[in-house]
Each structure stands twice: as C-alpha cells, then as structure tokens.
Write an enzyme that holds these catalytic residues in place. Sequence first.
Site, PDB file in Angstrom:
ATOM      1  N   ASP A  99      13.729  34.620  -1.520  1.00 34.79           N
ATOM      2  CA  ASP A  99      14.204  33.124  -1.750  1.00 34.79           C
ATOM      3  C   ASP A  99      14.057  32.864  -3.326  1.00 34.79           C
ATOM      4  O   ASP A  99      12.851  33.518  -3.657  1.00 34.79           O
ATOM      5  CB  ASP A  99      13.784  32.380  -0.994  1.00 34.79           C
ATOM      6  N   ASP A 131      10.777  35.082 -11.070  1.00 32.49           N
ATOM      7  CA  ASP A 131      10.147  34.865  -9.626  1.00 32.49           C
ATOM      8  C   ASP A 131      11.321  35.029  -8.594  1.00 32.49           C
ATOM      9  O   ASP A 131      11.937  33.983  -8.322  1.00 32.49           O
ATOM     10  CB  ASP A 131       9.724  33.273  -9.703  1.00 32.49           C
ATOM     11  N   GLU A 165       9.070  31.821   0.662  1.00 38.50           N
ATOM     12  CA  GLU A 165       7.790  31.581  -0.057  1.00 38.50           C
ATOM     13  C   GLU A 165       7.693  30.574  -0.835  1.00 38.50           C
ATOM     14  O   GLU A 165       6.702  29.669  -1.067  1.00 38.50           O
ATOM     15  CB  GLU A 165       7.588  32.974  -0.926  1.00 38.50           C
ATOM     16  N   GLU A 166       8.823  29.998  -1.174  1.00 40.92           N
ATOM     17  CA  GLU A 166       9.170  28.973  -2.077  1.00 40.92           C
ATOM     18  C   GLU A 166       8.775  27.566  -1.452  1.00 40.92           C
ATOM     19  O   GLU A 166       8.475  26.548  -2.215  1.00 40.92           O
ATOM     20  CB  GLU A 166      10.307  28.977  -2.962  1.00 40.92           C
ATOM     21  N   GLU A 193       3.075  38.416  -5.965  1.00 42.16           N
ATOM     22  CA  GLU A 193       3.547  38.233  -7.162  1.00 42.16           C
ATOM     23  C   GLU A 193       2.362  37.705  -8.073  1.00 42.16           C
ATOM     24  O   GLU A 193       1.421  37.082  -7.424  1.00 42.16           O
ATOM     25  CB  GLU A 193       4.617  36.967  -7.243  1.00 42.16           C
ATOM     26  N   HIS A 392      10.579  29.025 -12.210  1.00 44.10           N
ATOM     27  CA  HIS A 392      11.111  27.804 -11.760  1.00 44.10           C
ATOM     28  C   HIS A 392      11.980  26.954 -12.888  1.00 44.10           C
ATOM     29  O   HIS A 392      12.313  25.852 -12.775  1.00 44.10           O
ATOM     30  CB  HIS A 392      10.207  26.848 -11.014  1.00 44.10           C
TER      31      HIS A 392
HETATM   32 ZN   LIG Z   1       7.522  33.689  -6.280  1.00 43.50          ZN
END
Ligand SMILES: [Zn+2]
Length: 438
Positions: A99, A131, A165-166, A193, A392
Amino acid sequence: MFGLVSIVLAVIQLQVSFAAGDTDYANKTPVELFQEYIRINTTTHNDLTPAVDFWKALANAAGVPINVIEIVQGYPIVVLKWAGTDSSLPSIMLNSHMDVVPADIEDGWAYDPFSGHIDENGVIYGRGTQDMKSVSIQYYEALRRLKENNVQFLRDVYMTLMPDEEVGAENGMIQFVKTAEFKAMNVGIELDEGTSYPLPVAPLFYQDKVVWQIQVDCHGVAAHGSTFPATNETATGKCRNVIDRFFAFRDEQFAIANASPTEAESYTSVNLNRLSGGTANNVIPSRVSLVFDIRLGTKVNEENFDNLIHKFIDESGENITVTYISKNQQSPATIANSSNPYFQAIACATKQVGIQILPVVPPGSTDARHVRNAGYPAFGFSPMPNTELLLHSVNERLAVSTFTNGITVYKAIINNLANIPGSETAEDGRVYLLTTAT
Ligand SMILES: [Zn+2]
C-alpha cells in the site's frame, strides 16, 4: 482503522504455482517492473487484486512458489519463497508493504503520481518510489539475479508483501505474526523499510518508537455566554490547565530533541492535533475535547509515563477524563553490533558495496515493530543515500541510478544473510533483542 469485528472474517489461502499473466515479466528490465508496479494504484484500502496478480506473475517468471494469505477480507498478504538447502535453519524475511499513501496530481505533482514517469534527468516520479515499491522490486531483482548466477542459499529466503502498513497494519502485519504460516517460516531476521537520507549514508533502523494517542475530555459548567463562572470551573479553563502541563513537558522534550535531532530515541514527541467543543457563540460549552499524539522515547517506562499523564489530568481539575485511542506496546531493540551475526552480515555486505549504514531509531514507526514485539529481530533499511526525503510527499521520486544501485546492495546483503552458517546463529532470535525502557 478497522475494529476487531471485521478481523478474521475469512482465512483464504491460495497456493499458486503458475499464474497466467498476459505480460511477459521475465523479459522486463527492473526499471520497467518498477514503473509497472507504480502504475498499480495501491492507495491503502484500494482493491489489491491487481498488485497480487502482478506478484503472481513475477513469482511465475522467477519460478518460485507464492502464497496469498487473506486473514481479513480485502487485505491480502503475499509470500514468495526462495528455498535454501537447509530449511531447518532460521530464515531471512524480506518485508515490504504494497500500500501507498494517497496522491493526487491536483496537489501539485509535476507528473501523474501513478505514471512512473522518468524525466530527462533520469529521475522516476511516483507514489511509492521511496515508500516503498522500490525496495520490493530491488529485493525481487536481487533474488532473481542471484538465482540466475546459480548462487545457492543455505537458508530459506522469503519475500513478504503487506496490505496496510500506512494505516497501522491492523489487517496486515499485526495479524500475520499470529499465524501458523508466519511461525512456520521460522524467521531469523526480518528486513523492513528504512528511509531516504540526504547524506551519503543509509540509516539502519533497529527499533521503532511507539505511538500513544489520547483524548482528554474536559467537562465544566454550561451557562449563558453572559454569565461569568470561575475559570477553573469551565471546560475551557480546565483545558488550559491540561494544555499548560502537556506543553511544559513538550518544551522539555523539545529542548532534548533540539540538542540532538538525529537521536529520536532520546525524546518523547507530544503534539496537540485536535481541539473540539462548543455549540454556539453565546453558550459556555459543557465539554471540550483535546487529542494528543505522543511518540514515546525508547527509554521511557510505560507505567511511569502513564502515571505522568494521570498526574497532569488530576492536577488540572475535576471532571476531566482521559481515553486511550491507541496505546502501542514499547518494542524491543534489535542488537546492532557485531555480537549479532545478522547485523554483522549486513555490515560486511554494505561495506563490500561501498554504502555506509547508520544505526538509528526513526521518529516514526514501521511494520518492523510488530515483528520485534512478536520476538523476532528486525532491521529497517532502504538503500537511498544522497536522496531528498520525500516519503509521503508531493513529487515523491527516486533517481534511477539509486534504484539500480540498490539491487546491487541487496544482492550482497541477501547473499550474506542467507549463507550465515547455522552454527553462528541462535535458535531463538530473542537473544538479539533488547528491552531498552527503564
Ligand atoms: Zn512505508
């Protein structure tokens, strides 16, 4: 966030050995694969079927088995396996998340965030370039090249891909570490990450800070706006007392952070992110709410900190309540020195390919904390040195050269990790974890 109600709706397992894909992934370059992956819009809560199909096709191209585990409906977890010669040894888990956070060209992107456009300077644009779709493709390409070079692994190597994850991993890693499938993997070390970094080093995360979010409700006299009650009897007056205490603490912590900004483990961040209350301009409100987002320093004792919060509330007046929106457990640290053979293998590999690692605790948190909390050592690492921090952000991008160098970095890391002799690692990975809170 999803409540417990929706959890464990279904556990569907698909063993897929040959997925029919109409795209010839076997003959695509890694940069083309990276672009294809960026083009799949995997914004959290989107249907991940196209991404799962992409990974099925890639597993097929590499000739490795793939498992799709759906613990919560709509949130698939993908597992690819490269078998080693001794599957009884603790394995290597290369984790990434499918995601991405939302992106819209209207926000000021130079190119469509889901186009994977490469500009004239050789920079690839798109949501997930940092990311963390780059890392997923780098893992895959490194594994594919090692296999093509007939490099044999001693240990099993898994690639795992998470769905959410986000937004905190409620339907992904938090559930996955509880499954029999995860236990059967017998993980020795998990890689997760890291971050880009503007200097010629790559941070190696060995611990994550935990998130506590609290809502404070201050209740006071409700009256006509023309009346004049004592300040400490009003909801807003009580809020002022609460804010004063939390902000005095915030100022102390800010001074610590300001003195050593790269040591995120040493301070507790406190932010007042929501304020609400009041019904009309001429009515004194009976209730005002405050929401604080707090990231605990890694040496903070949770019980003591809990007591401190309650002390602030008690001192601020009567009829003030505190509700925990989230209260994550402090995660242990993975030992980041030569006494940990997994760290040693990573350090040797990165030295060999000329990339300098920097063991640190990030200000935020990743899926790795759930793995450490389950009792397995984990490091966060993304090979993006000399790269502006754009996770992001609008115009998230990565130099194609940094992306391709990363494949070389992972080739060295995976080769070293997967071939650590069995005699050098402990059966129980907990020996490589430390609880740092005092
Ligand atoms: Zn990430």
